[in-house]
Every structure is written in C-alpha cells, then in structure tokens.
Write a protein that holds these residues in place. Structure first.
Motif, PDB file in Angstrom:
ATOM      1  N   LEU A 136      10.166  -3.369  -6.831  1.00  0.00           N
ATOM      2  CA  LEU A 136       8.837  -2.774  -6.720  1.00  0.00           C
ATOM      3  C   LEU A 136       8.544  -1.821  -7.878  1.00  0.00           C
ATOM      4  O   LEU A 136       7.396  -1.418  -8.070  1.00  0.00           O
ATOM      5  N   THR A 165       2.492   5.428 -10.585  1.00  0.00           N
ATOM      6  CA  THR A 165       3.191   4.147 -10.456  1.00  0.00           C
ATOM      7  C   THR A 165       4.138   4.160  -9.258  1.00  0.00           C
ATOM      8  O   THR A 165       4.224   3.185  -8.498  1.00  0.00           O
ATOM      9  N   ALA A 212       2.103   3.977  -6.030  1.00  0.00           N
ATOM     10  CA  ALA A 212       1.637   2.614  -5.756  1.00  0.00           C
ATOM     11  C   ALA A 212       2.779   1.761  -5.195  1.00  0.00           C
ATOM     12  O   ALA A 212       2.573   0.947  -4.287  1.00  0.00           O
ATOM     13  N   ALA A 213       3.981   1.951  -5.723  1.00  0.00           N
ATOM     14  CA  ALA A 213       5.144   1.196  -5.233  1.00  0.00           C
ATOM     15  C   ALA A 213       5.483   1.588  -3.798  1.00  0.00           C
ATOM     16  O   ALA A 213       5.840   0.732  -2.979  1.00  0.00           O
ATOM     17  N   ARG A 270       3.355   2.701  -1.570  1.00  0.00           N
ATOM     18  CA  ARG A 270       2.315   2.093  -0.730  1.00  0.00           C
ATOM     19  C   ARG A 270       2.610   0.607  -0.486  1.00  0.00           C
ATOM     20  O   ARG A 270       2.454   0.108   0.635  1.00  0.00           O
ATOM     21  N   GLU A 271       3.015  -0.094  -1.532  1.00  0.00           N
ATOM     22  CA  GLU A 271       3.328  -1.521  -1.394  1.00  0.00           C
ATOM     23  C   GLU A 271       4.496  -1.724  -0.449  1.00  0.00           C
ATOM     24  O   GLU A 271       4.496  -2.638   0.386  1.00  0.00           O
ATOM     25  N   PHE A 272       5.509  -0.857  -0.566  1.00  0.00           N
ATOM     26  CA  PHE A 272       6.666  -0.936   0.325  1.00  0.00           C
ATOM     27  C   PHE A 272       6.263  -0.681   1.770  1.00  0.00           C
ATOM     28  O   PHE A 272       6.660  -1.420   2.678  1.00  0.00           O
ATOM     29  N   GLN A 273       5.473   0.365   1.996  1.00  0.00           N
ATOM     30  CA  GLN A 273       5.035   0.699   3.355  1.00  0.00           C
ATOM     31  C   GLN A 273       4.229  -0.443   3.966  1.00  0.00           C
ATOM     32  O   GLN A 273       4.399  -0.770   5.149  1.00  0.00           O
ATOM     33  N   GLN A 274       3.363  -1.057   3.176  1.00  0.00           N
ATOM     34  CA  GLN A 274       2.560  -2.181   3.672  1.00  0.00           C
ATOM     35  C   GLN A 274       3.458  -3.345   4.074  1.00  0.00           C
ATOM     36  O   GLN A 274       3.294  -3.937   5.146  1.00  0.00           O
ATOM     37  N   ALA A 275       4.444  -3.659   3.230  1.00  0.00           N
ATOM     38  CA  ALA A 275       5.329  -4.793   3.501  1.00  0.00           C
ATOM     39  C   ALA A 275       6.224  -4.546   4.709  1.00  0.00           C
ATOM     40  O   ALA A 275       6.588  -5.493   5.410  1.00  0.00           O
ATOM     41  N   VAL A 284       0.484   3.203   5.826  1.00  0.00           N
ATOM     42  CA  VAL A 284       0.384   3.252   4.364  1.00  0.00           C
ATOM     43  C   VAL A 284      -0.264   4.564   3.929  1.00  0.00           C
ATOM     44  O   VAL A 284      -1.468   4.775   4.102  1.00  0.00           O
TER      45      VAL A 284
END
Length: 361
Positions: free
Chosen positions: A26, A37, A40-41, A43-48, A53
């Motif tokens: 990520l 940066t 954003a990573a 947030r992407e981890f929390q979403q997945a 988020v």
C-alpha cells in the motif's frame, strides 16, 4: 495507551505503521512522517479491512495492521493467552471449514473451537494430535486441500440451526445492545416488551444506569447463548449534512467470509425500516468491528439516523416514529425465521398477521 496517529505526526510508531503498509503493497517505502500519502494508504487499508475509514491510526487500526502482516506458515499457531490473532489464523480457519471441520466463525482469532478443529484434523490424517498448527499440520492441510475443496459448510450449519429452531419466536434468545441515547433506550424497551409478549427471552447489554465497555457487552451476548444480537445506535458526522439509516453485519473481504444470517437480517431490517419511514436508505454494509466479529450469534448493528442531523433527531425523538421502527424490527426478526413460501413483500406484514398465521407457539 498509545495515542492515535494522524496527519502531521512523526516518530518510531509511524515508521512501524508505514513498514506494515509497505509490506502490504500500500506504500512504496517506509517513512517516519505521517504525510498525505500515508494517510491515503491508511484509508485504503481501512476500507479493505472493513474498518471505519478515517485515515487515523487508532488502536483498532493498529491491531488490524499487525494481524494483516501474518501469513499461514510464518509461525506455529496454538491456543495461548491472550489468543493469537492474524490473517494466518483466518487462513487456517478457512481451510479447516472448507474441509468440514467446525472451527466456528472465521474471525482470525485462535480460540478453543479452532484448537478443537485442528485436533480433529490431525486425528483424521493420523498426525500428532496436539492442537498446534506447525509445519507438519500445514503440509497435511495443503495436501488434503488438493482433494477436498469447495462447499459451504458454515452456511449449511447456519441453515440447519435455523431450521431446527423453527419459525416461532417463543423460546429464542435475543440480545439487544442499545446506545446510551434516551430515545434509543426507549425504543429498545418498546422492542423488548413486544418480544417478551411473543415468548422471546430478551437480554439487554445496558440498563438506564450502566454503560459497560464493548467487550463486556460482547461477553453478555455470548454468555446468553443468543440466537440473534441487535445493536441499536445513531451515527454522527462532522457536519449536519449526513442523514439516513444503515445496517452492518460481519464480513471480511480480505478473509473471504461473511455472516450469511447476519447479512440476511441486516437486509431485512434495512428494507423494512426504509419501507415504513422516510429515512434515507444508506444501505447495508459488511464490517469487521469487534461487536460483529467477536459475538458468536449473528449480529447486526443499526445506525438509526444521525444524531448530528436535525431532521433525523426530530424523527427519532417522536414516539410514533419509534413505534414504527419497532414494528419494522419485529417483522424483520420474524421474516428471518420464516421459510420462503411463508414470507411476504417488504413493508406489508404486521405482527397481527404473523400471529394469525400461527408463527407464535
């Protein structure tokens, strides 16, 4: 307790977090600075992972990052105190479940049910029966996986349990987990009264004078051996624009599992409330929150509007509105246990219809 990590932070813990995120592909590289940066990573981890988020690394996100770094075979898995957690445990649970060994819910926590399933597997393949998942057990699992694959034993077990209990509500155990909002607690008491009148054994995780922590409320639900857990709350947002109703059930895309019964009940609740009220439909979502993950019974969290939205607050403050929601919940509960041929169109059933249909013993 470690403070939350947010945008602009720096230090060794940020370095540890970015190390985890880099290993998960990520981030491109580690950093000691929590910049845009990194946010954003996160947030992407929390979403997945089915987390809320926020872009903030709180205790739950940090724990989830630690769990995500483990792959099956990285360490020997066994029953310990505290319990071992990680994606390696979840992968083991998935493999065992697909081969028909009952390890309970796939939640990434090595508990007594998982140990029992490992021992049953070891016994079946003629290996050393010690409940520990080391190299020999993993190799045996991978060999057998080539022969036995597919199926949905957990779904079949859930369906069998529901069929065995029958459509009648009498005798079932339902745990209600209300927030400490006076309006939500009043709604809970109304729902409790209606359920008791139908012969349901009802437990509340809170009283008017107590406010136990989440883990204590989870223990209450598990010790009650609940058939169903209903968590009633109101959401909030940084401004008053957000509004509407949403429901949540246990599900993890990263583990490839979700609660079949939880998803069905969440869908029924969402449809019945939206059909009977003017709350905006914010849909049904899979999450890995502890209340959904650690309760043994199917659990659904209902966010009945936003406490930060004046319109939603006005609705929930109205006793007539709360009674309508209770009716929706009662019908959703009963529809969960009805067979397809006895079900009806969303928003049309009333409790009096169910009584006349003979679903109450």
């Amino acid at each position: 307790m470690t403070p939350d990590l947010t945008y602009g932070g720096s230090g060794d813990l940020v370095l540890q977090v970015t190390n985890f995120l880099t290993r998960l592909n990520l981030l491109k590289s580690e950093s000691r600075v929590f910049d845009a940066t990194v946010e954003a990573a996160v947030r992407e981890f929390q979403q997945a992972r089915g987390l809320t988020v926020t872009g903030i690394v709180d205790a739950i996100t940090l724990r989830s990052l630690d769990e995500a770094r483990w792959k099956l075979g990285d360490r020997v898995l066994s029953l310990t105190t505290p319990a071992m957690r990680g994606d390696d445990v979840a992968a083991l649970q998935v493999q065992l479940s697909e081969m028909g060994f009952n390890c309970g819910r796939v939640n990434g926590i090595f508990g007594s049910e998982t140990e029992s399933a490992v021992m049953e597997f070891q016994k079946s393949v003629g290996g050393k029966v010690d409940g520990r998942c080391g190299p020999a057990t993993i190799i045996a699992i991978l060999r057998l996986k080539k022969i036995v694959s597919g199926g949905a034993p957990n779904q079949l077990r859930d369906a069998a349990i529901r069929a065995e209990r029958g459509p009648a509500l009498a005798g079932k155990v339902i745990v209600i987990d209300p927030s400490n909002s006076p309006a939500i607690f009043d709604l809970t008491q109304r729902l409790e009264g209606r359920l008791i009148a139908l012969g349901v054994n009802v437990f509340l995780t809170r009283t008017a004078n107590s406010d136990p922590k989440e883990l204590a409320r989870i223990d209450i639900a598990n010790e009650a051996k609940a058939d169903l857990v209903i968590s009633l709350h109101q959401d909030s947002y940084k401004n008053e624009a957000a509004h509407g109703v949403a429901t949540y059930f246990y599900g993890s895309d990263s583990h490839g599992v979700h609660s079949i019964v939880g998803e069905r009940f969440a869908t029924l609740v969402q449809r019945e409330i939206c059909a009977r009220t003017d709350l905006l439909n914010c849909r049904t979502h899979a999450k890995t929150w502890d209340l959904l993950r650690l309760t043994k019974a199917p659990t659904v969290r209902i966010e009945l509007g936003y406490e930060t939205n004046p319109g939603d607050v006005k609705r929930v403050s109205d006793p007539t509105f709360r009674e309508t929601v209770v009716e929706a919940l009662m019908v959703a509960i009963q529809r969960l246990y009805l067979s397809a041929e006895n079900d009806a169109k969303t928003g049309t059933l009333k409790i009096s219809d169910l009584r006349r249909a003979g679903v109450r013993k």
